[in-house]
Design a protein around this motif. Structure first.
Motif, short mmCIF file in Angstrom:
data_model
loop_
_atom_site.label_atom_id
_atom_site.label_comp_id
_atom_site.label_asym_id
_atom_site.label_seq_id
_atom_site.Cartn_x
_atom_site.Cartn_y
_atom_site.Cartn_z
N UNK A 100 -7.91 -0.35 -7.68
CA UNK A 100 -7.42 -1.15 -8.82
C UNK A 100 -5.89 -1.07 -8.93
N UNK A 101 -5.31 0.08 -8.64
CA UNK A 101 -3.84 0.20 -8.64
C UNK A 101 -3.21 -0.66 -7.57
N UNK A 102 -3.87 -0.77 -6.43
CA UNK A 102 -3.35 -1.58 -5.32
C UNK A 102 -3.21 -3.05 -5.72
N UNK A 103 -4.09 -3.52 -6.56
CA UNK A 103 -4.04 -4.91 -7.00
C UNK A 103 -2.70 -5.25 -7.62
N UNK A 104 -2.13 -4.31 -8.34
CA UNK A 104 -0.87 -4.54 -9.05
C UNK A 104 0.32 -3.82 -8.40
N UNK A 105 0.14 -3.28 -7.21
CA UNK A 105 1.19 -2.54 -6.52
C UNK A 105 1.74 -1.38 -7.34
N UNK A 107 1.43 1.81 -7.04
CA UNK A 107 2.02 2.93 -6.28
C UNK A 107 3.50 2.71 -6.05
N UNK A 108 3.85 1.51 -5.64
CA UNK A 108 5.27 1.19 -5.40
C UNK A 108 6.07 1.23 -6.70
N UNK A 109 5.50 0.68 -7.75
CA UNK A 109 6.18 0.67 -9.04
C UNK A 109 6.39 2.09 -9.55
N UNK A 110 5.34 2.91 -9.46
CA UNK A 110 5.45 4.30 -9.93
C UNK A 110 6.48 5.07 -9.10
N UNK A 111 6.44 4.89 -7.78
CA UNK A 111 7.43 5.56 -6.91
C UNK A 111 8.84 5.14 -7.25
N UNK A 112 9.05 3.86 -7.54
CA UNK A 112 10.35 3.35 -7.91
C UNK A 112 10.83 3.99 -9.20
N UNK A 113 9.94 4.09 -10.16
CA UNK A 113 10.29 4.69 -11.46
C UNK A 113 10.61 6.18 -11.28
N UNK A 114 9.77 6.88 -10.52
CA UNK A 114 9.98 8.32 -10.32
C UNK A 114 11.27 8.59 -9.56
#
Length: 117
Positions: A100-105, A107-114
């Motif tokens: 479900x997270x992959x649908x909205x990318x 992982x990339x968004x969280x990594x960018x924020x972190x």
């Protein structure tokens, strides 16, 4: 542990190979390793269902748009309720969350924020 739990754990540990996620209600259809068609669903009783679609004749898009499954039996189903361990239930739940997270990318968004904090 049955092989399907090992397979699901492999998908979790190599989640970058999960692509082409399509949402249909509470079910997510996806490709694994660009060639294996799967879906994972959650029902109202909190039971997870994982389906494997072996046919190359039906696309992921066609599967996700199918509303009448009558007569279509070219898939294998695994239910979280068939396994009596906490680990198996956690495996189904984690894979559902990852897909479900992959649908909205996410992982990339969280990594960018972190990485930018």
């Amino acid at each position: 542990m049955t092989k399907i739990i090992q397979v699901l754990n492999a998908m979790i540990s190599q989640s970058e190979l999960i692509t082409n996620v399509i949402k249909c209600d509470k079910e997510y259809f996806f490709l694994y390793n660009k060639k294996y068609k799967w879906s994972i669903a959650l029902d109202d009783r909190e039971i997870y269902f994982v389906h494997f679609y072996p046919s190359n004749e039906v696309s992921l898009e066609e599967l996700s748009n199918r509303f009448d499954w009558t007569g279509f039996d070219d898939f294998v189903t695994y239910k979280s309720s068939d396994f009596k361990t906490v680990e198996a239930d956690e495996t189904f739940r984690e894979l559902y969350q990852i897909v479900s997270n992959k649908l909205y990318n996410l992982d990339e968004i969280f990594n960018d924020i972190i990485n930018n904090s």
